[in-house]
Design a protein around this motif. Sequence first.
Motif, mmCIF file in Angstrom:
data_model
loop_
_atom_site.group_PDB
_atom_site.id
_atom_site.type_symbol
_atom_site.label_atom_id
_atom_site.label_comp_id
_atom_site.label_asym_id
_atom_site.label_seq_id
_atom_site.Cartn_x
_atom_site.Cartn_y
_atom_site.Cartn_z
ATOM 1 N N LYS A 290 0.893 -1.121 0.077
ATOM 2 C CA LYS A 290 -0.051 0.047 0.042
ATOM 3 C C LYS A 290 0.881 1.159 0.222
ATOM 4 N N SER A 291 1.891 1.314 0.906
ATOM 5 C CA SER A 291 2.664 2.508 1.042
ATOM 6 C C SER A 291 3.936 2.431 0.270
ATOM 7 N N LYS A 292 4.261 1.160 0.068
ATOM 8 C CA LYS A 292 5.732 0.530 -0.461
ATOM 9 C C LYS A 292 6.883 1.191 0.617
ATOM 10 N N CYS A 293 6.387 1.179 1.875
ATOM 11 C CA CYS A 293 7.446 1.332 2.963
ATOM 12 C C CYS A 293 7.736 -0.145 3.552
ATOM 13 N N VAL A 294 9.061 0.102 4.193
ATOM 14 C CA VAL A 294 9.638 -1.177 4.845
ATOM 15 C C VAL A 294 9.396 -1.315 6.339
ATOM 16 N N PHE A 295 8.718 -2.325 6.941
ATOM 17 C CA PHE A 295 8.482 -2.606 8.327
ATOM 18 C C PHE A 295 9.076 -4.172 8.806
ATOM 19 N N PRO B 202 0.139 1.656 8.243
ATOM 20 C CA PRO B 202 0.394 2.947 9.223
ATOM 21 C C PRO B 202 0.696 4.240 8.437
ATOM 22 N N ILE B 203 1.117 4.267 7.307
ATOM 23 C CA ILE B 203 1.605 5.381 6.625
ATOM 24 C C ILE B 203 0.379 6.235 5.978
ATOM 25 N N THR B 204 -0.359 5.222 4.867
ATOM 26 C CA THR B 204 -1.492 6.049 4.051
ATOM 27 C C THR B 204 -2.860 5.692 4.746
ATOM 28 N N ASN B 205 -2.833 4.853 5.519
ATOM 29 C CA ASN B 205 -4.089 4.535 6.560
ATOM 30 C C ASN B 205 -5.209 3.904 5.545
ATOM 31 N N GLU B 206 -4.431 3.451 4.416
ATOM 32 C CA GLU B 206 -5.267 2.571 3.510
ATOM 33 C C GLU B 206 -5.882 1.057 4.099
ATOM 34 N N GLN B 207 -7.150 0.731 3.830
ATOM 35 C CA GLN B 207 -7.275 -0.656 4.355
ATOM 36 C C GLN B 207 -6.263 -1.591 3.687
ATOM 37 N N MET B 208 -5.925 -2.412 4.795
ATOM 38 C CA MET B 208 -4.819 -3.334 4.537
ATOM 39 C C MET B 208 -4.980 -4.658 5.079
ATOM 40 N N THR B 209 -4.669 -5.836 4.310
ATOM 41 C CA THR B 209 -4.750 -7.047 5.040
ATOM 42 C C THR B 209 -3.085 -7.555 4.937
ATOM 43 N N LEU C 266 1.054 -6.588 13.824
ATOM 44 C CA LEU C 266 0.341 -6.265 15.088
ATOM 45 C C LEU C 266 -0.565 -4.990 14.779
ATOM 46 N N TYR C 267 0.001 -3.950 13.991
ATOM 47 C CA TYR C 267 -0.801 -2.890 13.918
ATOM 48 C C TYR C 267 -1.940 -3.312 12.758
ATOM 49 N N ILE C 268 -1.668 -4.024 12.207
ATOM 50 C CA ILE C 268 -2.879 -4.338 10.992
ATOM 51 C C ILE C 268 -4.092 -5.206 11.970
#
Length: 487
Positions: free
Chosen positions: A19-24, A40-47, A31-33
Amino acid sequence: MLLCSLTNSPTQHPVLSLKSKCVFDSKALELYINNNGSDPITNEQMTKDDIVPITLAPSDIPSSAELTDPTYSSIPTMLTAFQNAWDSLSLELFHLRSELDKTKKELSLALYRQDAAVKVAVAACKERDEARHALTQLIANGDNHNVDVPLETVPTDETFTEFKRLLHAEQEQLMTIHKKSNKEKKGKSPLYSLDLQNLKLEIDKKSVLSRKNAVVMNVDTNLEAKETIVVYSSGLVEVIDYSKVKLKVVAKFKADNPHAFWLQGNPYILFSENGEHYLVNIKSNEKLPVKSEITEIQTVVAHPTLNIFIVVGSREMEVFFNQESVYEQEFEDDVKKVKFHPDGLLLGIAYKHTRGIDIYDIVERTTKLNIECQNPGDVIFAANGYQMFIATNNKVILFDMRKAIIVLEAPIEDAENHQIIVDDYTSMILCNNNYFILTKNGKAIEFTSKLEIESNGRVIGYASSMDDGECYFISTDSGIYKAKVTN
């Protein structure tokens, strides 16, 4: 080492958010999802399906000492880490795309093979249905029509495919030629102008080829070239030109137990030497090895026009195309005689014991017709293509293969032990004991007689149709002559 965009700490198991193309770090992101259901960055719906693991080489993971180094958190170090992460991600993406292309190709090939298999299956079903229909017709026409299952699998390579194609194409051409020729010759035999009750063979003394006390074993004539191959008991083989008045030897060769035949207009012999088989052009003396599994050769027969010949053993035969073996075929009985049909697709095979005579298809490798007869001798197809002369049990019979019936039976003493000679008009046949049978306009006349031959001669072969009568070869104690039938 990659830093987690959520905790700003080094990652233990780096992953990429689609979604955000960021590294985690994988644990922190999962845990965040679970708690928020978004990036966490774009606040888009994510699975969790939007998470892609990042694989790092062991050399890219810093040690504990490196993590405590003050320079590790410097901007150059972080840029290097980012560059390494980008390179690793690009490499992994390249591998994924390569695997995708490979999978697409494999899928395309599988679909192509499936399509080809479907076509083959459809063709096989069609051939099966045609074979069943043909079998039904043969059975309906009588018990004499038997279809044999080949003892060996028919080859499916390119050589056999070309062999099959050429035979069928040539058969059509030969059928057309023979139909036209038979129509032109019908009822025009010079014999029809003679008194059939008082026939004799008149020897042309000028034609003599002196061969004192020579025993002729076999004669094979090329009517177009006006040449004949004569095989003597001594192993001598001569090619004789009979186009002129006097017979003339144009080539010769000597070998142990040679088998002579014409192959595409050229005179050949096949013989064995030191356990090996050789094919020799008698005129050019070109000698070629022939690899055949048949050790004891009974005879060799050749196709009327194509480069196809068949080596026949006691209970087997091997078919050669362009000097290469196409297939071998075994039989249930000992073979006595083999003759090619004028159209080149069928064989007439006479057996020594109980099998009788088979009309055999060399492409399909099946018996199209079995003719029941006891102790068959020589067999030969008539020029019209649908009749066969058979010498058997003190008689010669004329068999109609279309109707599967005998149309003539002529008593001839010891006929099964003599060679049948048929003229080009299908008007007369001769055995070596000089009896003849006459057929007129394709219809058999039940009439036999014994020809008068000078000098105790023996008919050994048919030469050609001539303006002044039929021409035959006669063997006497003094040599070989040409002769014609007169009153």
